[in-house]
Structure formats: C-alpha cells, structure tokens
Design a protein around this motif. Structure first.
Motif, short mmCIF file in Angstrom:
data_model
loop_
_atom_site.label_atom_id
_atom_site.label_comp_id
_atom_site.label_asym_id
_atom_site.label_seq_id
_atom_site.Cartn_x
_atom_site.Cartn_y
_atom_site.Cartn_z
N GLU A 186 1.02 -0.84 0.10
CA GLU A 186 0.33 -0.29 0.20
C GLU A 186 0.73 1.18 -0.42
OE1 GLU A 186 -2.55 -0.11 3.86
OE2 GLU A 186 -3.68 -1.79 2.02
N ALA A 187 2.24 1.53 0.89
CA ALA A 187 2.54 2.16 1.20
C ALA A 187 3.07 2.75 -0.59
CB ALA A 187 3.91 2.57 2.17
N LEU A 188 3.49 1.33 -1.59
CA LEU A 188 4.57 1.65 -2.49
C LEU A 188 4.18 1.80 -3.57
CD1 LEU A 188 6.60 0.87 -4.62
CD2 LEU A 188 5.70 -1.17 -4.72
N LEU A 208 1.24 6.12 -6.80
CA LEU A 208 -0.74 7.50 -7.02
C LEU A 208 0.29 8.39 -7.07
CD1 LEU A 208 -3.10 4.93 -5.72
CD2 LEU A 208 -2.30 5.53 -8.40
N THR A 209 0.74 9.37 -5.81
CA THR A 209 1.29 10.43 -5.35
C THR A 209 2.04 10.97 -6.76
OG1 THR A 209 0.70 10.62 -2.56
CG2 THR A 209 2.39 12.25 -3.89
N SER A 210 2.94 10.22 -6.97
CA SER A 210 3.62 11.17 -8.25
C SER A 210 2.96 11.60 -9.37
CB SER A 210 4.94 9.74 -8.07
OG SER A 210 5.82 9.90 -7.42
N ILE A 269 -0.31 11.52 -9.44
CA ILE A 269 -1.37 12.76 -9.41
C ILE A 269 -0.81 14.51 -9.64
CG2 ILE A 269 -2.85 14.23 -7.65
CD1 ILE A 269 -3.47 11.64 -6.56
N LYS A 270 0.15 14.56 -9.06
CA LYS A 270 1.20 15.84 -9.18
C LYS A 270 1.73 16.13 -10.85
CE LYS A 270 3.70 16.04 -4.73
NZ LYS A 270 5.02 15.21 -4.15
N SER A 271 2.24 14.99 -11.34
CA SER A 271 2.05 14.72 -13.31
C SER A 271 0.82 15.64 -13.49
CB SER A 271 2.56 13.78 -13.62
OG SER A 271 3.90 13.10 -12.53
N LEU A 272 0.26 14.69 -13.02
CA LEU A 272 -1.68 15.10 -14.43
C LEU A 272 -1.58 16.66 -13.79
CD1 LEU A 272 -3.45 11.50 -13.68
CD2 LEU A 272 -2.38 12.57 -15.82
N LYS A 273 -1.69 17.15 -12.47
CA LYS A 273 -1.44 18.25 -12.23
C LYS A 273 -1.29 18.76 -12.97
CE LYS A 273 -3.77 18.16 -7.35
NZ LYS A 273 -3.06 17.58 -5.87
N GLN A 274 -0.04 19.16 -12.99
CA GLN A 274 0.67 20.02 -13.75
C GLN A 274 0.46 20.05 -14.92
OE1 GLN A 274 4.97 18.68 -13.00
NE2 GLN A 274 4.44 19.54 -10.69
N GLU A 275 0.32 18.61 -15.79
CA GLU A 275 0.12 18.83 -18.03
C GLU A 275 -1.59 19.20 -17.69
OE1 GLU A 275 1.99 15.31 -18.96
OE2 GLU A 275 3.99 15.96 -17.79
N SER A 276 -2.34 18.33 -17.39
CA SER A 276 -3.84 18.20 -17.64
C SER A 276 -4.59 18.75 -16.14
CB SER A 276 -3.85 17.32 -18.60
OG SER A 276 -5.45 16.81 -18.85
N MET A 277 -5.43 19.11 -15.75
CA MET A 277 -6.39 18.68 -14.76
C MET A 277 -7.41 17.50 -14.89
SD MET A 277 -5.21 20.25 -11.78
CE MET A 277 -6.83 20.00 -10.93
N SER A 278 -7.95 17.99 -16.59
CA SER A 278 -8.29 17.94 -17.28
C SER A 278 -9.12 16.51 -16.85
CB SER A 278 -9.04 18.44 -18.51
OG SER A 278 -8.49 18.50 -19.46
N ALA A 279 -7.96 15.72 -17.41
CA ALA A 279 -7.51 14.70 -17.48
C ALA A 279 -7.35 13.91 -16.58
CB ALA A 279 -6.00 14.25 -18.01
N GLU A 327 -6.37 8.11 0.42
CA GLU A 327 -6.39 9.98 1.31
C GLU A 327 -5.82 10.32 0.84
OE1 GLU A 327 -4.92 9.44 5.19
OE2 GLU A 327 -6.64 8.87 6.19
N LEU A 328 -5.88 10.81 -0.99
CA LEU A 328 -5.57 11.15 -2.04
C LEU A 328 -6.47 12.28 -2.76
CD1 LEU A 328 -2.33 8.63 -3.95
CD2 LEU A 328 -2.32 10.98 -1.84
N VAL A 329 -8.13 12.13 -1.95
CA VAL A 329 -8.67 12.55 -2.49
C VAL A 329 -9.95 13.13 -1.09
CG1 VAL A 329 -8.76 12.43 -5.04
CG2 VAL A 329 -10.05 10.37 -3.75
N LYS A 330 -10.47 13.88 -1.05
CA LYS A 330 -11.44 13.94 -0.16
C LYS A 330 -12.97 13.22 -0.12
CE LYS A 330 -9.97 18.60 1.05
NZ LYS A 330 -9.63 20.13 1.65
#
Length: 281
Positions: free
Chosen positions: A37-39, A44-46, A48-58, A76-79
């Motif tokens: 789970e930690a892996l 998933l955290t990495s 999400i960071k990449s998608l936020k920078q490149e395409s929030m719509s995606a 706990e990566l989304v509320k």
C-alpha cells in the motif's frame, strides 16, 4: 473482474482467510499489505502531481471512474464528498434519539445559524428533567460536533413545554391501571452483591443490587440518555453506565458524575427469602 463491489468482495475473502491464521502469520501478511500500500500510494501521489501539472481535466476525468476514485479515497489522496450540513445534523440527532425516547423525550433541529451555531429544542421529559443540561452537552452537542466539525456552539431553545407528569417515565414508569402493591421479583439469593439483577416488571426494566442483607431497586436507565445499566461494571458499591461512563452509588442511587441527579428508586421489602418491590400508581 472490474466491478468495484466484486473487487472489494475478493479482498474481504482473503482478509477473512488471514484472520484465521495465527498471530505471527497474520503479522507477516499485514506487514506485506502495508508495504504494498505504501508503494502504491507513493506511485499514485507522483502520478497525481504530474497530471496536475499537465492536464487537470484528465485528472478530473480519471477520478470519475469508481474504481480509481475508491483507491484514491482509500489512500486519502482525494477528499470524501461532504454531505450538506443540515443532513449531517439530522444524522447526529438520529444517533441520540433512541436514548432520549427511552426517557419519553426527543430533540428537534430549530435553526442553523452560520457559520458555527446550531439551535435545537429538547422535547418531552428531556426539556425539564434535572439532567437536561448534561443531555445537551454530553449527548446532543457531542453528536453534532462529531458529525459537523464546523459547528462549535449548540444552543437549546426553551419553549417552556408542559410535561404530563402523570405519564412521565421519570415520575412513574408504570401504567395508571396499576395500584400501589408489593410484587415478588426474586429471592434474596438471586440478587448479586458484585453486579445487578435486571428484571422486567409491568413492562418496565428494573435493576436490583444487594449489599449484605439490604436490597435496593432502581429503574434500569441511566439518567443521562436512558441507556440500560444492567451490563454496567459494579465496583465498591458503584455502578458505571456501560454507554457513557456515568457512575451511581447503588446504596442510594446518587449520581457521582453529575450532582443532584439520582436513579429512580423503588421501595423494597424482604420477607423470608423473597424480595418484593412496591409499584406505585
């Protein structure tokens, strides 16, 4: 297998199998699960960071998938979606309502006053009994704050209700058809010294306790929210409510948690080895 419910059922099946293993085996399985789970969370955290920078719509589109959303929520990566405040308040009131109704009371939502205040009204016996302040602060208020962290003030609105004392559970829990009389409820040997004996009498629940040859009898209901006391721990003549920790002296019924509040008591008479309780109209 792509259905979320089927995936969860499969996980639950394996967890049920692991729960039957001995402790050392379970520890290994749990350790492996946490490492995986930690892996996954780090990956998933990495992502999400990449998608936020490149395409929030995606990213938003990906989260609409129930499996993706469930996994991100688990880590706990989304509320989680927050229900409307009024709905969460009603949920809180439903949590305490059974206890209030056991004392012939209830509670209703009067008003929500943004940003942090809720007004409620205690109904029936709860509006005028000695424990009403505790009912509000330790019952209703706590339930609302647990479900609605943004609420910091819970105010009781007093509408000066008229309580029918003839029918109040705090005055007489018995039917008006019952006249004052002594009724046998047990033998003295059946009444324990280190716990209580719960008995049903005229449709009501009572508890009996013995100290030496002295037997006391009380209504089987905590004065706080009406929770049954029969499973409460008895130590040094003091019973502790199993629901919220209120304590009472079984010798007198006095509440040690809140001053000036006592359990409803009933007269007891012992003849030979028989214990009689007096019901009063």
């Amino acid at each position: 297998m792509t259905n979320l419910e089927e995936l969860v059922q499969e996980i639950n099946r394996f967890e049920a199998i692991i729960s039957q293993w001995d402790e050392s085996q379970r520890c290994v399985a749990v350790g492996l699960k946490r490492a995986i789970e930690a892996l996954h969370k780090a990956a998933l955290t990495s992502l999400i960071k990449s998608l936020k920078q490149e395409s929030m719509s995606a990213l938003r589109h990906a989260v609409t998938d129930e499996v993706v959303y469930a996994v991100l929520l688990y880590h706990e990566l989304v509320k989680s979606p927050k229900l409307p405040l009024a709905q969460r308040i009603q949920t809180a009131l439903e949590e305490v309502r059974p206890g209030l109704k056991s004392h012939n009371g209830d509670v209703e939502l009067v008003a929500i006053k943004p940003p942090d205040t809720v007004e409620v009204r205690l109904i029936g016996t709860c509006s005028s009994c000695l424990a009403s302040t505790l009912t509000l602060s330790q019952g209703v208020e706590q339930a609302i704050k647990n479900n609605c962290p943004e609420i910091t003030k819970v105010v009781a609105v007093n509408n000066n209700p008229i309580v029918n004392k003839a029918n109040s559970g705090l005055i007489s829990p018995f039917s008006s058809k019952i006249t004052s009389t002594w009724i046998k409820v047990a033998t003295i040997n059946q009444v324990p010294e280190f716990s209580v004996l719960a008995v049903q009498l005229a449709g009501n629940s009572l508890i009996l306790h013995r100290q030496g040859v002295t037997v006391t009898c009380y209504r089987n209901a905590c004065t706080h929210l009406g929770s049954p006391l029969e499973e409460g721990k008895v130590e040094n003549g003091i019973i502790t409510c199993p629901s919220h920790g209120f304590q009472y002296k079984l010798e007198t019924g006095e509440c040690l948690t809140a001053p000036n509040i006592s359990l409803q008591s009933y007269p007891v008479n012992i003849k030979d080895d028989k214990v009689f309780v007096k019901l009063q109209k």
